[in-house]
Scaffold this motif. Sequence first.
Motif, PDB file in Angstrom:
ATOM      1  N   UNK A   1     -56.989  12.510  26.391  1.00 26.79           N
ATOM      2  CA  UNK A   1     -55.583  12.202  26.093  1.00 26.79           C
ATOM      3  C   UNK A   1     -54.677  13.291  26.676  1.00 26.79           C
ATOM      4  N   UNK A   2     -55.075  14.536  26.472  1.00 26.53           N
ATOM      5  CA  UNK A   2     -54.257  15.646  26.976  1.00 26.53           C
ATOM      6  C   UNK A   2     -54.200  15.631  28.492  1.00 26.53           C
ATOM      7  N   UNK A   3     -55.343  15.328  29.104  1.00 31.65           N
ATOM      8  CA  UNK A   3     -55.342  15.269  30.578  1.00 31.65           C
ATOM      9  C   UNK A   3     -54.387  14.177  31.057  1.00 31.65           C
ATOM     10  N   UNK A   4     -54.388  13.045  30.337  1.00 34.40           N
ATOM     11  CA  UNK A   4     -53.496  11.958  30.760  1.00 34.40           C
ATOM     12  C   UNK A   4     -52.030  12.366  30.567  1.00 34.40           C
ATOM     13  N   UNK A   5     -51.753  13.132  29.519  1.00 31.45           N
ATOM     14  CA  UNK A   5     -50.370  13.597  29.291  1.00 31.45           C
ATOM     15  C   UNK A   5     -49.974  14.574  30.385  1.00 31.45           C
ATOM     16  N   UNK A   6     -50.932  15.435  30.787  1.00 30.39           N
ATOM     17  CA  UNK A   6     -50.627  16.397  31.852  1.00 30.39           C
ATOM     18  C   UNK A   6     -50.328  15.680  33.155  1.00 30.39           C
ATOM     19  N   UNK A   7     -51.139  14.618  33.409  1.00 32.13           N
ATOM     20  CA  UNK A   7     -50.904  13.847  34.642  1.00 32.13           C
ATOM     21  C   UNK A   7     -49.512  13.230  34.587  1.00 32.13           C
ATOM     22  N   UNK A   8     -49.159  12.670  33.450  1.00 36.53           N
ATOM     23  CA  UNK A   8     -47.829  12.054  33.307  1.00 36.53           C
ATOM     24  C   UNK A   8     -46.756  13.119  33.491  1.00 36.53           C
ATOM     25  N   UNK A   9     -47.045  14.306  32.978  1.00 31.65           N
ATOM     26  CA  UNK A   9     -46.086  15.412  33.040  1.00 31.65           C
ATOM     27  C   UNK A   9     -45.880  15.850  34.486  1.00 31.65           C
ATOM     28  N   UNK A  10     -47.013  15.918  35.254  1.00 32.31           N
ATOM     29  CA  UNK A  10     -46.870  16.408  36.621  1.00 32.31           C
ATOM     30  C   UNK A  10     -46.167  15.382  37.503  1.00 32.31           C
ATOM     31  N   UNK A  11     -46.269  14.094  37.141  1.00 31.32           N
ATOM     32  CA  UNK A  11     -45.575  13.068  37.941  1.00 31.32           C
ATOM     33  C   UNK A  11     -44.100  12.988  37.530  1.00 31.32           C
ATOM     34  N   UNK A  12     -43.874  13.027  36.238  1.00 32.98           N
ATOM     35  CA  UNK A  12     -42.500  12.822  35.731  1.00 32.98           C
ATOM     36  C   UNK A  12     -42.114  13.956  34.779  1.00 32.98           C
ATOM     37  N   UNK A  13     -41.782  15.115  35.294  1.00 34.80           N
ATOM     38  CA  UNK A  13     -41.532  16.237  34.410  1.00 34.80           C
ATOM     39  C   UNK A  13     -40.490  15.929  33.345  1.00 34.80           C
ATOM     40  N   UNK A  14     -39.471  15.118  33.679  1.00 39.30           N
ATOM     41  CA  UNK A  14     -38.396  14.911  32.711  1.00 39.30           C
ATOM     42  C   UNK A  14     -38.852  14.060  31.527  1.00 39.30           C
ATOM     43  N   UNK A  15     -39.973  13.287  31.744  1.00 40.05           N
ATOM     44  CA  UNK A  15     -40.398  12.377  30.685  1.00 40.05           C
ATOM     45  C   UNK A  15     -40.781  13.098  29.410  1.00 40.05           C
ATOM     46  N   UNK A  16     -41.226  14.337  29.522  1.00 37.06           N
ATOM     47  CA  UNK A  16     -41.671  15.042  28.302  1.00 37.06           C
ATOM     48  C   UNK A  16     -40.652  16.073  27.844  1.00 37.06           C
ATOM     49  N   UNK A  17     -39.555  16.203  28.569  1.00 40.52           N
ATOM     50  CA  UNK A  17     -38.619  17.291  28.241  1.00 40.52           C
ATOM     51  C   UNK A  17     -37.967  17.046  26.904  1.00 40.52           C
TER      52      UNK A  17
END
Length: 410
Positions: A394-410
């Motif tokens: 799950x964390x790896x998938x969140x990191x992948x999402x984070x690296x593609x869309x940094x603003x999504x987790x801001x």
Amino acid sequence: MADNQKIPFLDLASLHQELEQELLAIFQKALRTAAFIAGPMVEEFESEFSRFCGASQCVGVSSGTDAIRFALMASGVQAGDIVLTSPFTFIATAEAISQAGARADFVDIDRRTYTMDPEELRRYLEKNCVIDGETGHCLHKASGNRVSAVIPVHLYGQTADMDPILELASIYNLIVIEDACQAHGAEYFSRKENGWRKAGSMGRAAAFSFYPGKNLGACGEAGAVITNDAAVARRVRMLRDHGQARKYYHEMEGYNGRLDAIQAGFLRTKLPYLSNWNERRREIAARYGELLSGTSTGLVLPYEPSWSRAVYHLYVVRTEEREQLLERLTKAGIGTGIHYPVPVHLQRPYRLIGFKDDDYPVAESAANEVLSLPIYPGLTPAQQDRVVEEIAEFERSMERAFSVQPSARA
Ligand SMILES: Cc1ncc(COP(=O)(O)O)c(C=O)c1O
């Protein structure tokens, strides 16, 4: 183990399968003797459980909620009093206060242990209360009502930090009732006494629940009051039995709140296993700790201070991405729980009497982020590995999402 095999949040059926013959023998004995109410099974359990808790008295009652209510009433809490407790607990703690005729007020929790923050209690008492010069009672300045008791809740199987709470209680003349409903066998190192104390042995009285999922659970509803005060025990015995000490001679109005004899027999059967079960829970918790801190999960893990030996009724992690993690684990067939999604003061009955958002910010942010992972004595290492692997993925998938869309987790 196959990846698609489900991992329940709690597996009570397997535990009872192992004990089936012993439990059936209790049931048979009760049927053959027709000893359903009171009697030796209740008395034997009471004496063994009081010994387990390191206290002199145990009174079996019908639930943890009744145990809190009776403990408050028997210790001298009066109608109209204010009783302080944690907003981050099961609602029963606050319900029992109201049922005793008192009013609950809350003291925020420590952000790492989730139990009552003694500094917050000090602030509450210094700001809101005054000690009456004549009676020595602690009075609530705004309402004039007496603040008569405090209920620290030993949440998730870990005691509250009792030394400072007991010290404040002694300064302000407050009765301390421990809510030990989740903490059978938990221990607290008292710096003051330089020794370990069992949950339930530190206040004027303590309440235990034996709801089936507890570390020591009945096969139905059950609870107990533990105390070292013989007068309190005597009053609880009357309160649970319509106010009578002798059949049909009622000294007060009481309740039908007795511990069922069959449940007492089941509890007595299980009690000798409790220390091993608790040890197993501690091992599972330690292993979760090792495995999860070895991944880059960024989860906040349970905090066990040096003064605590917790019995991990629940293993609770914390993350801002709680809802997504919960969804992922659910999809993977892994059971989880949220204890608790809404703090007590924000539940409807308490909002109706004026509590509101931001009153207890530490409890409120915990309620938004906590997630309970599977833990029970029979949880296998392979099952645990799978839980941890799902979390890591799950964390790896969140990191992948984070690296593609940094603003999504801001
Ligand atoms: C902290 C706490 N207090 C009180 C209770 C009430 O116990 P019971 O459900 O046996 O009435 C529980 C039970 O879930 C609990 O967890």
